[in-house]
Enzyme design. Structure first.
Site, PDB file in Angstrom:
ATOM      1  N   GLN A  22      46.944 -40.238 -71.648  1.00 18.59           N
ATOM      2  CA  GLN A  22      47.241 -40.981 -70.426  1.00 18.59           C
ATOM      3  C   GLN A  22      45.965 -41.718 -70.061  1.00 18.59           C
ATOM      4  O   GLN A  22      44.881 -41.154 -70.145  1.00 18.59           O
ATOM      5  CB  GLN A  22      47.611 -40.021 -69.286  1.00 18.59           C
ATOM      6  CG  GLN A  22      48.942 -39.334 -69.441  1.00 18.59           C
ATOM      7  CD  GLN A  22      50.111 -40.259 -69.142  1.00 18.59           C
ATOM      8  OE1 GLN A  22      49.916 -41.428 -68.827  1.00 18.59           O
ATOM      9  NE2 GLN A  22      51.312 -39.748 -69.278  1.00 18.59           N
ATOM     10  N   SER A  23      46.102 -42.972 -69.649  1.00 16.80           N
ATOM     11  CA  SER A  23      44.897 -43.783 -69.465  1.00 16.80           C
ATOM     12  C   SER A  23      43.976 -43.271 -68.377  1.00 16.80           C
ATOM     13  O   SER A  23      42.786 -43.102 -68.579  1.00 16.80           O
ATOM     14  CB  SER A  23      45.283 -45.207 -69.128  1.00 16.80           C
ATOM     15  OG  SER A  23      46.052 -45.712 -70.155  1.00 16.80           O
ATOM     16  N   THR A  24      44.522 -43.056 -67.193  1.00 18.24           N
ATOM     17  CA  THR A  24      43.629 -42.692 -66.105  1.00 18.24           C
ATOM     18  C   THR A  24      43.998 -41.322 -65.585  1.00 18.24           C
ATOM     19  O   THR A  24      45.105 -40.826 -65.810  1.00 18.24           O
ATOM     20  CB  THR A  24      43.753 -43.695 -64.953  1.00 18.24           C
ATOM     21  OG1 THR A  24      45.099 -43.649 -64.489  1.00 18.24           O
ATOM     22  CG2 THR A  24      43.431 -45.104 -65.398  1.00 18.24           C
ATOM     23  N   GLN A  27      47.130 -41.289 -63.658  1.00 17.24           N
ATOM     24  CA  GLN A  27      48.351 -41.250 -64.468  1.00 17.24           C
ATOM     25  C   GLN A  27      48.622 -39.827 -64.942  1.00 17.24           C
ATOM     26  O   GLN A  27      49.759 -39.383 -64.976  1.00 17.24           O
ATOM     27  CB  GLN A  27      48.204 -42.172 -65.678  1.00 17.24           C
ATOM     28  CG  GLN A  27      48.608 -43.602 -65.360  1.00 17.24           C
ATOM     29  CD  GLN A  27      48.497 -44.503 -66.567  1.00 17.24           C
ATOM     30  OE1 GLN A  27      48.068 -44.072 -67.631  1.00 17.24           O
ATOM     31  NE2 GLN A  27      48.875 -45.742 -66.396  1.00 17.24           N
ATOM     32  N   GLY A  63      43.143 -39.076 -69.686  1.00 16.60           N
ATOM     33  CA  GLY A  63      42.282 -39.661 -68.650  1.00 16.60           C
ATOM     34  C   GLY A  63      41.261 -40.637 -69.184  1.00 16.60           C
ATOM     35  O   GLY A  63      40.347 -41.033 -68.500  1.00 16.60           O
TER      36      GLY A  63
END
Ligand code: ZN
Length: 680
Positions: A22-24, A27, A63
């Protein structure tokens, strides 16, 4: 070919890799659904024949943004394992999300193809070794990058649109705040006042560092607001960095600007940010809101700072800000030998600060001897005189007369230009009439004539524009009032220049208004000073090289001669007393002392008094003692008894003796014998 047929026994022998990302962090926390979907893939792998325990889940990269592989440890491990033939299949929610960066993605595809590793996503199973599958996967990667780009462009586009209109709300520097959507000056009068004082101080002292010093000396503090435009006001010491930030910030001039910096991330994932020159700023809107400066003042300050910077950091030759020291030509002196700017070096001379002009760039950078060193006192005085002579009402009268003559010539040129406009108008009129007269049905001729008419109209417009532009440029004529003011200034100039209350700094400022630069060349006999005035006039001065301190202090030859003469008769302390009694004094204006006389004697290699006396035949104690038959320590006794003739050598009661007469020697010997007998 269906999905199951792509999976072979060889694939099943190796492990299945599930890559979750997940990118951030947000998220990760909020978008749990997609995490669910990622774990659902695991079930697909089981259906395809991989046992549960052979499924490796890589979720180190939760992340982390997918923009580049360099920071993502999990992705790197995945690539490594695929390369080592450990993976039979790689799974990801949308395979393109394995790598957001196209380069990373194609590299992974390449390695998968070489190691016969399958790729699985929600849409299907792919074998990168197959051309069709690889094409599809490649497209997916490209699309994903494009999608990211479109998203970003929409976000950034909105910001840029607002910025272009000057409506983007950006953090404001202290002293400016938002009132609803408008930028206004901080209503806090103390904050306003400090900023006004700040800009006025810079205007006066001309350098950021001097501004800081002035604030420190006067005990002034500079305001600071916690959050952009909001938060409590705090007061801090003004620093050099704050000063530069404040002076470089165009918002104080009421200008909105956007994109003053460029930022990027390098291959190591390190963030960089660089200031751009003003021409490259993205948007700049002048007079967008209230400010403390006009735009012209802001530009002036930038120019000033640039010059200061160049004066310190080399680069192009530019004069630094005038400083306190007395050297008049600071910043405008050039070396006549090599053309570099000269620096100043001060030293004390007769209790006064005296400048030397020094060309030492070579000496500093390449440890070579200084190119030139020129004593500055005489030069500064000569330049001062030259300026006072040059700025006279008479000289200005001449200059202004020349100016008015030029104006007359300009008027003539203007008449010529007016004639050109008239002619162009006449041509245009004629073309119009010709066009009107032609039969409109004769298209061929009509078109040609119309084109000609248009052409003539264009020339007319051009001629008119040129004429008006030149008129505006030439119209800068002096009014009678301005002339009187200039004459008054010229009359005041010498008084102002010589006034003792005028500071060195102001004197330098005045000099710089008149002088472009001054070139100094030290010759054998004299110093050649070439003065270039603003406007290009030049003047050459030839000055004698001032005597060095040593030469100035040199004792006059007649005094040395007198000392030489007196040494025959007197001791050094006696000579000092004698010279003082005649009212003479040293070159430094002080009375003579024994040690001064002593030093002068040695410096001029004069023979000492003992030397002179011995040359005349006088004897020392040791020489005379054997002649009179006694020990040296008794010689003094016989002199006191009057039997020996002595002459005083110095203040230490040392004597030299005349060759004793024979009757005296006999008398001494007799008395010595008698006293030894009486003792026996
Ligand atoms: Zn030089």
């Amino acid at each position: 070919m269906n999905a199951e047929s792509k999976v072979t026994a060889e694939h099943l022998q190796r492990a299945a890799y599930l890559y979750i990302r997940q990118s951030t962090l947000r998220q990760v926390l909020e978008n749990t659904e997609s995490t669910e979907r990622q774990y659902a893939l695991r079930r697909r792998a089981v259906t395809l024949g991989w046992p549960e325990e052979r499924i490796v889940v890589i979720d180190h990269d939760q992340g982390q943004s997918g923009a580049s592989a360099s920071e993502r440890e999990g992705f790197q491990r995945l690539v490594a394992d695929v390369g080592l033939d450990k993976a039979g299949i790689v799974m990801g929610l949308e395979v393109s999300r394995l790598a957001r960066n196209c380069a990373d993605w194609h590299r992974l595809l390449e390695i998968c193809a070489l190691s016969h590793t399958l790729i699985l996503d929600e849409d299907g199973l792919y074998d990168p070794a197959h051309y069709n599958d690889r094409l599809l996967l490649g497209l997916k990667g490209t699309m994903s990058e494009a999608e990211l780009h479109v998203l970003k462009a929409r976000l950034v586009g909105g910001v840029l649109n607002k910025a272009q209109r000057g409506e983007l709300k950006m953090p404001l520097p202290v002293g400016l705040i938002y009132e609803e959507d408008k930028v206004i000056l901080d209503p806090d009068q103390q904050v306003q006042q400090s900023l006004r004082v700040f800009f006025a101080t810079f205007e006066r002292v001309g350098s950021a560092w001097a501004t800081v010093q002035t604030f420190r000396r006067d005990g002034l503090k500079f305001p600071k607001r916690g959050q952009a435009g909001s938060g409590e006001i705090a007061w801090q010491e003004l620093t050099h960095a704050i000063t530069l930030d404040t002076l470089h910030n165009p918002r104080y001039a009421g200008a909105f600007c956007f994109g003053r910096t460029r930022s990027w991330t390098d291959a190591q994932g390190k963030y960089h940010c660089r200031q751009l020159p003003r021409e490259q700023w993205r948007f700049l809107k002048q007079n967008a809101h209230a400010g403390y400066l006009t735009w012209e003042q802001f530009l002036g300050n930038q120019e000033r700072l640039l010059q200061n910077h160049q004066a310190h950091g080399g680069g192009e030759r530019k004069a630094g800000p005038p400083r306190e020291g007395p050297a008049l030509l600071q910043g405008v002196a050039l070396c006549g030998k090599c053309g570099r700017s000269m620096t100043i070096c001060y030293h004390q001379r007769f209790g006064r600060l005296t400048p030397d002009y020094l060309c030492q760039k070579n000496c500093v950078e390449q440890s070579q001897p200084a190119c030139q060193r020129i004593p500055g006192t005489g030069i500064d005085e000569a330049i001062g005189q030259l300026l006072v002579q040059s700025v006279t009402p008479l000289a200005l009268e001449v200059a202004l007369n020349v100016q008015s003559e030029i104006q007359q010539r300009l008027a003539e040129a203007d008449r010529l230009r007016q004639q050109q406009v008239q002619r162009a108008r006449y041509e245009a009129d004629r073309a119009r009439i010709r066009y009107m007269r032609v039969d409109p049905n004769n298209r061929l001729v009509a078109d040609t004539l119309e084109a000609q008419w248009n052409e003539n109209l264009r020339s007319l417009a051009q001629a008119k524009e040129d004429c008006e532009k030149q008129q505006r440029l030439d119209s800068a004529q002096l009014t009678e009032e301005q002339r009187t003011k200039i004459f008054a200034l010229a009359a005041d100039f010498p008084r102002l220049w010589q006034e003792s209350t005028t500071s060195n700094r102001d004197r330098k400022r005045m000099a710089r208004l008149l002088l472009e630069d001054v070139t100094l060349l030290r010759g054998e006999q004299e110093i050649v000073v070439q003065v270039r005035f603003k406007g290009g006039a030049t003047q050459e001065l030839r000055l004698a090289i001032p005597k060095s301190a040593w030469a100035l202090r040199k004792t006059k030859p007649e005094i040395v001669h007198e000392i030489d003469h007196l040494l025959d008769e007197r001791t050094e302390s006696q000579i000092a007393a004698e010279l003082n009694s005649r009212g003479w004094h040293t070159s430094a204006g002080r009375p003579f002392t024994m040690s001064i006389v002593h030093r002068l004697r040695r410096a001029h290699h004069l023979r000492s008094r003992p030397q002179r006396l011995r040359d005349k035949g006088w004897l020392t104690t040791k020489q005379i003692a054997p002649q009179i038959g006694c020990k040296p320590n008794l010689v003094k006794y016989w002199r006191q008894q009057g039997l020996l003739q002595g002459i005083r050598l110095n203040d230490k009661e040392e004597y030299l003796y005349e060759q004793p007469r024979t009757d005296m020697v006999a008398q001494i010997k007799q008395r010595t014998r008698r006293s030894s007998e009486s003792l026996a």
